[in-house]
Design an enzyme around this catalytic site. Sequence first.
Site, PDB file in Angstrom:
ATOM      1  N   SER A  75      18.328  47.735   3.645  1.00  0.00           N
ATOM      2  CA  SER A  75      17.574  47.216   2.506  1.00  0.00           C
ATOM      3  C   SER A  75      18.004  45.777   2.180  1.00  0.00           C
ATOM      4  O   SER A  75      17.926  44.889   3.021  1.00  0.00           O
ATOM      5  CB  SER A  75      17.746  48.158   1.312  1.00  0.00           C
ATOM      6  OG  SER A  75      16.848  47.863   0.288  1.00  0.00           O
ATOM      7  N   ASP A 193       8.969  55.083   3.527  1.00  0.00           N
ATOM      8  CA  ASP A 193       9.724  54.253   2.589  1.00  0.00           C
ATOM      9  C   ASP A 193       8.853  53.822   1.411  1.00  0.00           C
ATOM     10  O   ASP A 193       7.810  53.188   1.598  1.00  0.00           O
ATOM     11  CB  ASP A 193      10.267  53.018   3.316  1.00  0.00           C
ATOM     12  CG  ASP A 193      11.381  52.326   2.564  1.00  0.00           C
ATOM     13  OD1 ASP A 193      11.410  52.416   1.332  1.00  0.00           O
ATOM     14  OD2 ASP A 193      12.219  51.690   3.225  1.00  0.00           O
ATOM     15  N   HIS A 220      13.544  55.866   1.940  1.00  0.00           N
ATOM     16  CA  HIS A 220      14.338  54.636   1.997  1.00  0.00           C
ATOM     17  C   HIS A 220      15.813  54.895   2.282  1.00  0.00           C
ATOM     18  O   HIS A 220      16.542  53.957   2.610  1.00  0.00           O
ATOM     19  CB  HIS A 220      14.197  53.905   0.656  1.00  0.00           C
ATOM     20  CG  HIS A 220      14.782  52.529   0.644  1.00  0.00           C
ATOM     21  ND1 HIS A 220      14.317  51.513   1.444  1.00  0.00           N
ATOM     22  CD2 HIS A 220      15.799  52.008  -0.097  1.00  0.00           C
ATOM     23  CE1 HIS A 220      15.007  50.415   1.213  1.00  0.00           C
ATOM     24  NE2 HIS A 220      15.922  50.684   0.284  1.00  0.00           N
TER      25      HIS A 220
END
Length: 238
Positions: A75, A193, A220
Amino acid sequence: MSTFVLVHGAWHGAWCWHKVLPRLESAGHTVAALDLPAHGTDTTPVGEVTMDDHVERGGEVLEAQSDPAILVGHSTGGAVITQTAEAYTDEIDTLVYLTGFLLDDGEALLEYAEADEESVVTQSLVVDEEGGVATVEADALREAFYADCDDADVTLATSLLRPEPLAGLVTPMQTSDEGFGSLPRVYIGCEQDNAITPATQERMRKRLPCDDVRSIDSSHSPFLSAPEAVAEHLDGIA
């Protein structure tokens, strides 16, 4: 066998890799998972943290390894490993973006992320400019980060999240062909996600093509919901 350095994303800490790390070690790899400043158990005041501080922390861990490492960023950690690659190029073997932000020179993460109107994080982000932090609304955390995680993992994860230093999110990348651009990069996308949507993942890869592209059918946070798949992909990359 290879050396891995694992970099978490916004709000998280080294703790998020607790299912992946032992699997990589069992496969014979050397693994280090770090807490970025003001994350996890690190006590740096959150309002004082900059992107340079993140890079310095990553560099310290890289320099402590005996061989160039496979640097993995999840991320927001994707932006961190990109900038770290510019400063510590010789300490890195390969860059791996686990549903990570893959940003070009001059791009700032928050500005890029806000263009993803389908992202639950974008829809629920709370920015406190005076305090220098960003958070996500509590009732959006599960959908944003842990949609396919079990209740125990969600409870643990949400209890450990910390406010994110705003400075790192608004600092533009400063990269070059000789630094970041010289390193092999791999992208592991997450097909379900809700934070960095698959469309955004694809858009980033088209602008900055990767040497290898893989995917996991997860939300995610595959390090919690699909740690076997994460470890298998990383082992395969090694």
